[in-house]
Design a protein around this motif. Structure first.
Motif, short mmCIF file in Angstrom:
data_model
loop_
_atom_site.label_atom_id
_atom_site.label_comp_id
_atom_site.label_asym_id
_atom_site.label_seq_id
_atom_site.Cartn_x
_atom_site.Cartn_y
_atom_site.Cartn_z
N PRO A 74 -1.18 7.43 9.16
CA PRO A 74 0.03 7.35 8.32
C PRO A 74 -0.34 7.04 6.87
CG PRO A 74 0.36 6.16 10.37
CD PRO A 74 -1.10 6.52 10.31
N TYR A 75 0.31 7.74 5.94
CA TYR A 75 0.08 7.50 4.51
C TYR A 75 1.07 6.46 4.01
CZ TYR A 75 -0.39 8.29 -0.49
OH TYR A 75 -0.59 8.11 -1.84
N LEU A 76 0.57 5.41 3.36
CA LEU A 76 1.41 4.32 2.88
C LEU A 76 1.60 4.37 1.38
CD1 LEU A 76 -0.08 1.29 4.91
CD2 LEU A 76 1.87 2.74 5.52
N THR A 77 2.82 4.07 0.94
CA THR A 77 3.11 3.94 -0.49
C THR A 77 3.36 2.48 -0.86
OG1 THR A 77 5.45 4.39 -0.11
CG2 THR A 77 4.04 6.27 -0.65
N HIS A 78 3.19 1.61 0.12
CA HIS A 78 3.31 0.16 -0.08
C HIS A 78 2.65 -0.51 1.12
CE1 HIS A 78 6.53 0.32 2.91
NE2 HIS A 78 7.05 1.31 2.20
#
Length: 212
Positions: free
Chosen positions: A15-19
C-alpha cells in the motif's frame, strides 16, 4: 486511489501511503508525545509540502550486477537537489518497539526509530512511500549523500522521519559512481544514506545464526 496517485515502479503488493499509518496498539501517551514540537527538532516539513508522489525523486529498478541491491530498486534524484534539501518524508506503520508489539518488525529492513524516548518506531516494509527505496551507500559510493532526520511535520502537527540531502561539506566527491559532489545530489544520481552500524551488526548476527 488512481494510478496517477501512485509513483511509477511502485510494487503492487505494498500500500502507498501519503501520511503515516498508526498501529492500533500505539497509546494515547505515545501519540501525545509525538505531537510535541521539541526544540531539538531543527528540521521541518513545511505546511505547503505536497502529499502523494514526490516530484523530486524516481523509483528505478537496479540493473547493475555490481550494485548490492541488484534486482531490487533504488531512489534517484529527478532533478538537482541542493544541500540540506528535504527530499521526502519516511512513511510507514508507526508502532511500539516494546514486546509484544515489536514482533513482526524486528527483522524488517525498513524499520526506523521515530522516538526512542517513548519507544516508537516506523516500519515501511508492508506499507510506505518512496522513502522505503533509499539504499545504503556501501558498495555504491564512498559515503552517503543523504540522511534520515527526525523533523517536525507542520502539516499534521507531529514528529516525522524524513530524508534530507546532506549539508555542504558532508557530501564530498568520490572517485566512482559519485553522481554529485559537495553541491548536493545531481539529477539522475542515486539517493544513498547510511543505515548505521546497528543495522549491519544485527544483520551479521542473523546471518551467523542461520549458518549454525
Amino acid at each position: 486511489m488512481g494510478k496517477d496517485a501512485i509513483p511509477k515502479n511502485w510494487p503492487p503488493t505494498v500500500p502507498y501511503l501519503t501520511h503515516p499509518s498508526f498501529a492500533p496498539h500505539v497509546t494515547k501517551t505515545q501519540l501525545e508525545a509525538l505531537r510535541i514540537c521539541s526544540p531539538d527538532l531543527t528540521a521541518s516539513i513545511p505546511a505547503n509540502f505536497p502529499r502523494g508522489p514526490c516530484s523530486l525523486v524516481r523509483i528505478i529498478p537496479i540493473g547493475d550486477p555490481s550494485h548490492p541491491a541488484h534486482g531490487q530498486a533504488g531512489l534517484f534524484a529527478a532533478r538537482h537537489l541542493e544541500p540540506g534539501t528535504l527530499i521526502v518524508p519516511y512513511y510507514g506503520i508507526v508502532h511500539s518497539s516494546l514486546p509484544p508489539h515489536n514482533l513482526g518488525h524486528e527483522k524488517s529492513d525498513y524499520d526506523l526509530w521515530l522516538n526512542r524516548e517513548i519507544n516508537v518506531a516506523v516500519d515501511a516494509e508492508k506499507a510506505g512511500n518512496e522513502a522505503r527505496f533509499v539504499n545504503d551507500y556501501r558498495g555504491v559510493r564512498e559515503r552517503p549523500n543523504a540522511e534520515f532526520k527526525l523533523c517536525w511535520d507542520a502539516r499534521s502537527g507531529q514528529q516525522c522521519m524524513a530524508v534530507f540531502v546532506l549539508p555542504s561539506g558532508k557530501n564530498a566527491p568520490t572517485k566512482a559512481k559519485a553522481g554529485a559532489g559537495a553541491g548536493g545530489i545531481a539529477k539522475g544520481a542515486e539517493i544513498l544514506v547510511s543505515y548505521g552500524k546497528g543495522f549491519w551488526s544485527k544483520r551479521m548476527e542473523e546471518n551467523e545464526a542461520l549458518a549454525e
